[in-house]
Design an enzyme around this catalytic site. Structure first.
Site, PDB file in Angstrom:
ATOM      1  N   GLY A  54       0.867  -1.172   0.000  1.00  0.00           N
ATOM      2  CA  GLY A  54       0.000   0.000   0.000  1.00  0.00           C
ATOM      3  C   GLY A  54       0.901   1.218   0.000  1.00  0.00           C
ATOM      4  N   GLU A  55       0.663   2.099   0.920  1.00  0.00           N
ATOM      5  CA  GLU A  55       1.475   3.319   1.029  1.00  0.00           C
ATOM      6  C   GLU A  55       2.122   3.303   2.417  1.00  0.00           C
ATOM      7  OE1 GLU A  55       2.522   5.768  -0.889  1.00  0.00           O
ATOM      8  OE2 GLU A  55       3.466   6.499   0.942  1.00  0.00           O
ATOM      9  N   SER A  56       3.445   3.092   2.425  1.00  0.00           N
ATOM     10  CA  SER A  56       4.115   2.829   3.701  1.00  0.00           C
ATOM     11  C   SER A  56       4.032   3.996   4.683  1.00  0.00           C
ATOM     12  CB  SER A  56       5.571   2.444   3.464  1.00  0.00           C
ATOM     13  OG  SER A  56       6.222   3.430   2.705  1.00  0.00           O
TER      14      SER A  56
ATOM     15  N   CYS B 294       6.033  -5.600   0.186  1.00  0.00           N
ATOM     16  CA  CYS B 294       6.159  -4.270  -0.413  1.00  0.00           C
ATOM     17  C   CYS B 294       6.120  -3.167   0.652  1.00  0.00           C
ATOM     18  CB  CYS B 294       5.117  -4.091  -1.511  1.00  0.00           C
ATOM     19  SG  CYS B 294       5.632  -2.855  -2.698  1.00  0.00           S
TER      20      CYS B 294
ATOM     21  N   ARG C 177      12.734   3.247  -0.609  1.00  0.00           N
ATOM     22  CA  ARG C 177      11.377   3.227  -1.179  1.00  0.00           C
ATOM     23  C   ARG C 177      11.391   3.534  -2.673  1.00  0.00           C
ATOM     24  NH1 ARG C 177       7.780   7.369   1.113  1.00  0.00           N
ATOM     25  NH2 ARG C 177       6.246   6.157  -0.023  1.00  0.00           N
TER      26      ARG C 177
ATOM     27  N   ILE D 207       5.388  -3.620  -7.866  1.00  0.00           N
ATOM     28  CA  ILE D 207       4.694  -2.341  -8.074  1.00  0.00           C
ATOM     29  C   ILE D 207       5.382  -1.271  -7.222  1.00  0.00           C
ATOM     30  CG2 ILE D 207       2.496  -1.098  -7.955  1.00  0.00           C
ATOM     31  CD1 ILE D 207       1.097  -3.889  -7.922  1.00  0.00           C
ATOM     32  N   ARG D 208       6.069  -0.375  -7.874  1.00  0.00           N
ATOM     33  CA  ARG D 208       6.828   0.670  -7.141  1.00  0.00           C
ATOM     34  C   ARG D 208       7.510   0.062  -5.915  1.00  0.00           C
ATOM     35  NH1 ARG D 208       6.285   5.643  -8.311  1.00  0.00           N
ATOM     36  NH2 ARG D 208       6.193   6.519  -6.233  1.00  0.00           N
TER      37      ARG D 208
ATOM     38  N   HIS E 113       4.644  -8.501  -4.733  1.00  0.00           N
ATOM     39  CA  HIS E 113       3.295  -8.745  -4.199  1.00  0.00           C
ATOM     40  C   HIS E 113       2.848 -10.186  -4.444  1.00  0.00           C
ATOM     41  CE1 HIS E 113       1.923  -4.617  -3.221  1.00  0.00           C
ATOM     42  NE2 HIS E 113       2.861  -4.290  -4.092  1.00  0.00           N
TER      43      HIS E 113
ATOM     44  N   GLU F 169       0.521 -11.778  -3.173  1.00  0.00           N
ATOM     45  CA  GLU F 169      -0.939 -11.927  -3.028  1.00  0.00           C
ATOM     46  C   GLU F 169      -1.684 -11.599  -4.319  1.00  0.00           C
ATOM     47  OE1 GLU F 169       0.874  -9.499  -2.155  1.00  0.00           O
ATOM     48  OE2 GLU F 169      -0.191  -7.592  -2.307  1.00  0.00           O
TER      49      GLU F 169
HETATM   50  N1  GLN Z   1       5.748   2.688  -3.036  1.00  0.00           N
HETATM   51  C1  GLN Z   1       5.017   2.268  -1.894  1.00  0.00           C
HETATM   52  C2  GLN Z   1       5.582   2.848  -0.608  1.00  0.00           C
HETATM   53  O1  GLN Z   1       6.662   3.321  -0.590  1.00  0.00           O
HETATM   54  C3  GLN Z   1       4.993   0.758  -1.790  1.00  0.00           C
HETATM   55  C4  GLN Z   1       4.319   0.200  -3.008  1.00  0.00           C
HETATM   56  C5  GLN Z   1       3.511  -0.997  -2.776  1.00  0.00           C
HETATM   57  O2  GLN Z   1       3.250  -1.450  -1.647  1.00  0.00           O
HETATM   58  N2  GLN Z   1       3.056  -1.534  -3.870  1.00  0.00           N
HETATM   59  O3  GLN Z   1       4.911   2.819   0.370  1.00  0.00           O
END
Ligand code: GLN
Length: 205
Positions: free
Chosen positions: A54-56, A86, A113, A141-142, A177, A179
């Site tokens: 998600g968004e850390s 992630c 990150r 993903i990122r 990921h 999942e």
């Molecule tokens: N870029 C996100 C972060 O720094 C992590 C990306 C993800 O969980 N898919 O939080």
């Protein structure tokens, strides 16, 4: 015995992890009951924990303000399994080099990150993972780059010469990921030891 899995659900891809851990349990003849964790007080009832992507920065802030962060640390310190993926890995790490992330330090790696595969934000790659007998379809993903791996931390998989899956005691963490594919073997590896070995036992024997 039914196992209780807690999915940290303050933010991120929660339902995918809930499905994946149920499927991994079924593949190992284990019944898994899933609890979504948004407040303090439930983690101590859980046998295993999932920390989704998600968004850390958001996840970290909410884990601290809700008082869940210290419960996750206590869970790992008690030797109970955790799968962090992630953004979950970023929060679980020792250091993410970002003041907005309060690192839990339950997996001894430092990360950067959004640094993995900078050229392409997202990609899928077949990965050789220690303990799995065929490549795992990994979705990035990122993704965070794992920069340094502590002494007690085992690298389970690398991509392009970089670690992307590690194990530190009871904690398995991935930059990708697991999942997001139907393949639940990574969840099996994190929670139901010797995943492939068990799966290869023919039914009825
Ligand atoms: N870029 C996100 C972060 O720094 C992590 C990306 C993800 O969980 N898919 O939080």
């Amino acid at each position: 015995m039914t196992l209780k899995a807690g999915v940290i659900a303050v933010q991120g891809d929660v339902s995918e992890h809930a499905d994946a851990v149920r499927r991994a349990g079924a593949a190992h003849d284990r019944e898994v009951e899933v609890a979504e964790i948004r407040t303090a007080g439930t983690v101590s009832d859980c046998d295993l924990l999932l920390m989704p992507g998600g968004e850390s920065t958001a996840i970290s802030r909410l884990l601290q303000s809700e008082g869940i962060a210290e419960e996750i640390v206590a869970h790992a310190q008690a030797g109970k399994p955790v799968l962090a993926t992630c953004a979950g890995l970023i929060v679980a790490a020792t250091d993410a080099g970002d003041d907005r992330v309060e690192n839990l330090g339950i997996v001894d790696v430092t990360v950067e990150r959004n640094a993995f595969g900078r050229q392409k934000d997202s990609f899928e790659a077949p990965l050789d993972v220690a303990g799995l007998d065929s490549p795992f379809p990994a979705v990035f993903i990122r993704a965070p780059l794992i920069e340094e791996v502590g002494e007690g931390t085992e690298v389970l998989a690398e991509w392009d010469g970089r670690p992307v899956a590690v194990r530190d005691g009871p904690v398995v963490a991935t930059s990708f990921h697991p999942e997001l594919t139907p393949d639940s073997r990574l969840h099996g590896l994190a929670f139901f030891e010797d995943a492939d070995a068990e799966e290869s036992i023919p039914v009825g024997e």
